[in-house]
Scaffold this active site. Structure first.
Site, PDB file in Angstrom:
ATOM      1  N   VAL A 125       0.722  -1.284  -0.060  1.00 62.90           N
ATOM      2  CA  VAL A 125       0.072  -0.015  -0.087  1.00 62.90           C
ATOM      3  C   VAL A 125       0.791   1.195  -0.156  1.00 62.90           C
ATOM      4  O   VAL A 125       1.978   1.316   0.541  1.00 62.90           O
ATOM      5  CB  VAL A 125      -0.919  -0.042   1.259  1.00 62.90           C
ATOM      6  CG1 VAL A 125      -1.829   1.214   1.384  1.00 62.90           C
ATOM      7  CG2 VAL A 125      -1.854  -1.195   1.128  1.00 62.90           C
ATOM      8  N   GLU A 306      -0.161  -6.939  15.555  1.00 63.78           N
ATOM      9  CA  GLU A 306       0.772  -7.896  16.162  1.00 63.78           C
ATOM     10  C   GLU A 306       0.670  -7.808  17.654  1.00 63.78           C
ATOM     11  O   GLU A 306       0.758  -9.243  18.258  1.00 63.78           O
ATOM     12  CB  GLU A 306       2.360  -7.207  16.126  1.00 63.78           C
ATOM     13  CG  GLU A 306       3.261  -8.023  16.326  1.00 63.78           C
ATOM     14  CD  GLU A 306       4.804  -7.621  16.003  1.00 63.78           C
ATOM     15  OE1 GLU A 306       5.107  -7.905  14.843  1.00 63.78           O
ATOM     16  OE2 GLU A 306       5.376  -6.907  16.645  1.00 63.78           O
TER      17      GLU A 306
END
Length: 370
Positions: A125, A306
């Site tokens: 992206v 995460e």
């Protein structure tokens, strides 16, 4: 009424009651028989459905390993472990894959005949489309070579996806368009949702396993079917020498990713995780739900997805762990003696994309996004 008549009437009444009782019992018997048929039919259907689903799952991820008896040249010796310098199995008996712990020929022989397809998601992206070519070209040399691989490139700039990278036989690339994001945190927060949706909508129809990778990475060595398992996670290269109290888990109780100081096995990096489709779908769905709960109360976990990945893997133990060989950071150099081979690593980016964390240089695909 004479005694004879009374006896005859009594016998008639008894006979009549017997007839009525017999008819009633027959009616109940028919009802019980019909109910038994319905229950038996339902149980049979349930068993057939269960058996089919179980067989599909087993054929996808738990096939029996059949090897050519001439292939295994070196005997495994119980009293001579191949690695004594590192942990090779977890307390829950999941293997940790290091160089020397497996025979590549044996692994390839076991998996190559199964006609497996590995779905591989990668997010490119904004400016990170510039890493795609190197990622794909190095993957074609080292990633699941000999197996079918379907790359799914999630990007807001489809025109920047290189169209002249040579893919091997059985290797495909599909572009999944995503909206433009203003912050790198938004990509991180949406990543689990987008992967979950992709698995549900189309990936499940054409793959046996899935790996979710970061794009600012480069393959240097073999990452093959030795990495396949039901739920696979990679140990973070910066924290495998630290006690769990120093892991960068989310420590605020307000977040659904919260992990107390006295809990934790390893710190896993989100640059690479994967497994069977069902297991990864469950992981991404749970992380997505937790991310949404946090967002609803104005909380963002310290390391976004995460942090949620580590919370999930603490409670749902991975069935296979990849050593830091599989998720190295080029910024660490190659001096660690326990790392015999770097297979997959984060590339060093421009100085402007480096951040300082606790006195150490840490490089991530998240920094310098804008």
């Amino acid at each position: 009424m004479t005694s004879l008549q009374m006896v005859m009437v009594g016998r008639f009444l008894v006979f009549g009651n017997c007839c009525c009782t017999t008819a009633s019992e027959r009616m109940r018997g028919r009802e019980h028989f019909q109910l038994s048929l319905v229950l038996a039919g339902g149980m049979t259907i349930c068993w057939l459905v269960f058996s089919y689903c179980a067989s599909v799952s087993l054929t996808q991820v738990n096939r029996q390993v059949v090897l050519n008896h001439r292939l295994q040249r070196k005997q495994a010796k119980l009293m001579e472990p191949v690695r004594t310098d590192v942990l090779t199995v977890t307390p829950w008996l999941a293997p940790i894959v290091w160089e020397g712990t497996f025979d590549p020929q044996v692994i390839d022989e076991a998996f190559m005949s199964q006609n497996l397809t590995i779905a591989t998601t990668v997010f490119a992206v904004g400016r990170y489309t510039r890493f795609l070519r190197d990622f794909l070209e190095s993957a074609e040399k080292h990633f699941m070579v000999g197996l079918d691989v379907h790359y799914y490139v999630f990007t807001d700039l489809p025109g920047d996806v290189p169209n002249n990278v040579t893919l091997g036989v059985g290797r495909l690339l599909s572009i999944v368009r995503v909206p433009k994001f203003d912050r790198w945190q938004e990509i991180s927060l949406r990543r689990m949702e987008l992967i979950q949706t992709a698995i549900k909508d189309h990936i499940h129809r054409g793959a046996n396993y899935i790996f979710c990778l970061d794009v600012d990475m480069r393959f240097h060595g073999r990452v093959g079917p030795e990495a396949l398992g039901r739920l696979v996670a990679a140990i973070h290269p910066w924290f495998y020498m630290y006690p769990r109290s120093q892991f960068p888990y989310e420590r605020r109780t307000v977040s659904t990713a919260y992990i107390p100081l006295d809990q934790g096995d390893f710190y896993y990096q989100a640059n690479i995780f994967g497994g069977a489709l069902e297991d990864v779908h469950r992981l991404t769905k749970t992380c997505r739900e937790h991310l949404e709960v946090d967002k609803s109360v104005g909380v963002e976990a310290v390391w976004q997805e995460e942090s949620h990945l580590n919370w999930y893997l603490l409670r749902n133990k991975p069935t296979k762990l990849l050593s830091p060989e599989y998720v190295w950071d080029d910024a660490k150099g190659r001096d660690a003696k326990e790392i015999k081979l770097v297979r997959f690593s984060s590339v060093i980016k421009d100085k402007a994309e480096e951040v300082i964390s606790d006195g150490k240089r840490v490089i991530s695909w998240r920094e310098g996004f804008s």
